[in-house]
Design a protein around this motif. Structure first.
Motif, short mmCIF file in Angstrom:
data_model
loop_
_atom_site.label_atom_id
_atom_site.label_comp_id
_atom_site.label_asym_id
_atom_site.label_seq_id
_atom_site.Cartn_x
_atom_site.Cartn_y
_atom_site.Cartn_z
N MET A 51 0.84 -1.17 0.00
CA MET A 51 0.00 0.00 0.00
C MET A 51 0.90 1.24 0.00
SD MET A 51 -3.00 -1.40 -0.13
CE MET A 51 -3.95 0.07 -0.20
N PRO A 52 0.38 2.34 -0.47
CA PRO A 52 1.20 3.54 -0.57
C PRO A 52 1.49 4.17 0.78
CG PRO A 52 -1.04 3.98 -1.28
CD PRO A 52 -0.95 2.51 -1.01
N LYS A 53 2.68 4.74 0.88
CA LYS A 53 3.03 5.52 2.06
C LYS A 53 3.96 6.64 1.64
CE LYS A 53 6.99 3.04 3.88
NZ LYS A 53 7.53 2.27 4.98
N PHE A 54 3.98 7.68 2.44
CA PHE A 54 4.81 8.83 2.13
C PHE A 54 5.43 9.33 3.42
CE2 PHE A 54 5.79 13.24 1.21
CZ PHE A 54 6.43 13.10 0.00
N ASP A 55 6.71 9.67 3.38
CA ASP A 55 7.42 10.20 4.54
C ASP A 55 7.71 11.68 4.34
OD1 ASP A 55 7.60 7.76 5.86
OD2 ASP A 55 9.42 7.19 4.78
N PHE A 56 7.39 12.46 5.36
CA PHE A 56 7.78 13.86 5.41
C PHE A 56 8.91 13.96 6.42
CE2 PHE A 56 3.33 14.12 4.18
CZ PHE A 56 3.35 15.08 3.19
N PHE A 57 10.08 14.41 5.99
CA PHE A 57 11.21 14.57 6.90
C PHE A 57 11.32 16.04 7.28
CE2 PHE A 57 12.17 10.69 4.58
CZ PHE A 57 12.48 9.84 5.62
N ILE A 58 11.37 16.29 8.59
CA ILE A 58 11.46 17.64 9.12
C ILE A 58 12.83 17.78 9.76
CG2 ILE A 58 10.39 19.35 10.64
CD1 ILE A 58 8.49 18.23 8.43
N ASN A 59 13.61 18.75 9.29
CA ASN A 59 14.92 19.02 9.87
C ASN A 59 14.76 19.89 11.11
OD1 ASN A 59 16.43 17.68 7.84
ND2 ASN A 59 16.11 19.43 6.48
N PRO A 60 15.68 19.76 12.08
CA PRO A 60 15.61 20.60 13.27
C PRO A 60 15.55 22.08 12.87
CG PRO A 60 17.27 18.91 13.58
CD PRO A 60 16.83 18.84 12.14
N GLY A 61 14.62 22.80 13.47
CA GLY A 61 14.45 24.22 13.19
C GLY A 61 13.48 24.52 12.07
N ASP A 62 13.13 23.53 11.27
CA ASP A 62 12.17 23.74 10.18
C ASP A 62 10.75 23.71 10.72
OD1 ASP A 62 14.25 23.83 8.42
OD2 ASP A 62 13.80 21.91 7.43
N ASP A 63 9.90 24.47 10.07
CA ASP A 63 8.48 24.45 10.42
C ASP A 63 7.76 23.41 9.59
OD1 ASP A 63 8.57 26.46 12.35
OD2 ASP A 63 8.37 28.05 10.83
N LEU A 64 6.73 22.86 10.16
CA LEU A 64 5.89 21.90 9.47
C LEU A 64 5.06 22.66 8.42
CD1 LEU A 64 5.05 18.90 9.66
CD2 LEU A 64 3.29 19.59 11.25
N PRO A 65 4.93 22.14 7.20
CA PRO A 65 4.08 22.80 6.22
C PRO A 65 2.67 23.01 6.77
CG PRO A 65 5.30 21.00 5.20
CD PRO A 65 5.55 20.91 6.67
N LYS A 66 2.11 24.18 6.51
CA LYS A 66 0.82 24.58 7.08
C LYS A 66 -0.30 23.59 6.74
CE LYS A 66 2.06 28.34 9.14
NZ LYS A 66 2.39 28.17 10.53
N LYS A 67 -0.34 23.13 5.49
CA LYS A 67 -1.39 22.17 5.11
C LYS A 67 -1.33 20.92 5.97
CE LYS A 67 -2.09 23.16 0.21
NZ LYS A 67 -1.97 22.61 -1.14
N LEU A 68 -0.12 20.45 6.20
CA LEU A 68 0.06 19.23 6.99
C LEU A 68 -0.29 19.49 8.46
CD1 LEU A 68 0.93 16.35 6.56
CD2 LEU A 68 3.27 17.02 6.93
N GLN A 69 0.13 20.63 8.96
CA GLN A 69 -0.16 20.96 10.36
C GLN A 69 -1.66 21.09 10.58
OE1 GLN A 69 2.18 24.10 11.99
NE2 GLN A 69 1.32 23.86 14.03
N THR A 70 -2.36 21.64 9.63
CA THR A 70 -3.81 21.79 9.75
C THR A 70 -4.48 20.43 9.91
OG1 THR A 70 -3.74 23.77 8.37
CG2 THR A 70 -5.88 22.70 8.62
N ILE A 71 -4.03 19.47 9.14
CA ILE A 71 -4.59 18.13 9.21
C ILE A 71 -4.23 17.45 10.53
CG2 ILE A 71 -4.49 15.80 8.20
CD1 ILE A 71 -3.97 17.21 5.49
N LEU A 72 -2.97 17.60 10.95
CA LEU A 72 -2.47 16.87 12.11
C LEU A 72 -2.86 17.48 13.45
CD1 LEU A 72 1.07 15.95 10.77
CD2 LEU A 72 -0.96 14.49 10.89
N GLN A 73 -3.29 18.76 13.46
CA GLN A 73 -3.65 19.43 14.71
C GLN A 73 -4.74 18.68 15.46
OE1 GLN A 73 -4.61 23.37 13.36
NE2 GLN A 73 -2.79 24.23 14.32
N GLU A 74 -5.59 18.01 14.73
CA GLU A 74 -6.69 17.28 15.34
C GLU A 74 -6.18 16.07 16.14
OE1 GLU A 74 -10.62 15.02 13.68
OE2 GLU A 74 -9.96 16.82 12.63
#
Length: 128
Positions: free
Chosen positions: A1-24
């Motif tokens: 099944m499909p999967k996707f990884d978002f890698f966040i480097n220290p100090g980077d902000d999470l993309p707003k679209k992703l944060q909106t979804i994950l805030q819940e």
């Protein structure tokens, strides 16, 4: 099944679209840690991927079926594709291959295919 990884480097902000979804699902503290230390967000889609309509529950798994598999090991993957887990366990048993109750159908198929095609692999390795 499909999967996707978002890698966040220290100090980077999470993309707003992703944060909106994950805030819940995650706290503000989780997002702060992610921004401070970096990390990975993994999104995967999982669903039953066996079309039960394709499975042949009535197929008789016996010595004749095993002999047919052994006679044409290159076609074994195609023949095993429509078997249920119970049928695959029976095939493995008739081939004297150990399986565990926790083994997935994919793992059992791989074990059977590896066994059936092992002589062909060794012939390639030895140059015969």
């Amino acid at each position: 099944m499909p999967k996707f990884d978002f890698f966040i480097n220290p100090g980077d902000d999470l993309p707003k679209k992703l944060q909106t979804i994950l805030q819940e699902y995650f706290s503000e503290n989780d997002f702060e840690k992610l921004s401070k230390f970096g990390g990975r967000i993994q999104i995967s889609v999982t669903a039953p991927f066996t079309d039960r309509k394709e499975q042949d529950n009535k197929l008789l798994i016996d010595e004749a079926f095993i002999a047919e598999l052994k006679s044409n090991p290159s076609q074994s993957d195609e023949k095993l594709k429509t078997l249920t887990k119970k049928q695959l366990v029976k095939v493995a048993s008739l081939l004297n291959l150990p399986t565990t109750a926790k083994a997935t159908t994919k793992e059992i198929k791989k074990t059977i295919n590896d066994h059936l095609n092992s002589s062909e692999k060794w012939d390639k390795i030895s140059g015969a």
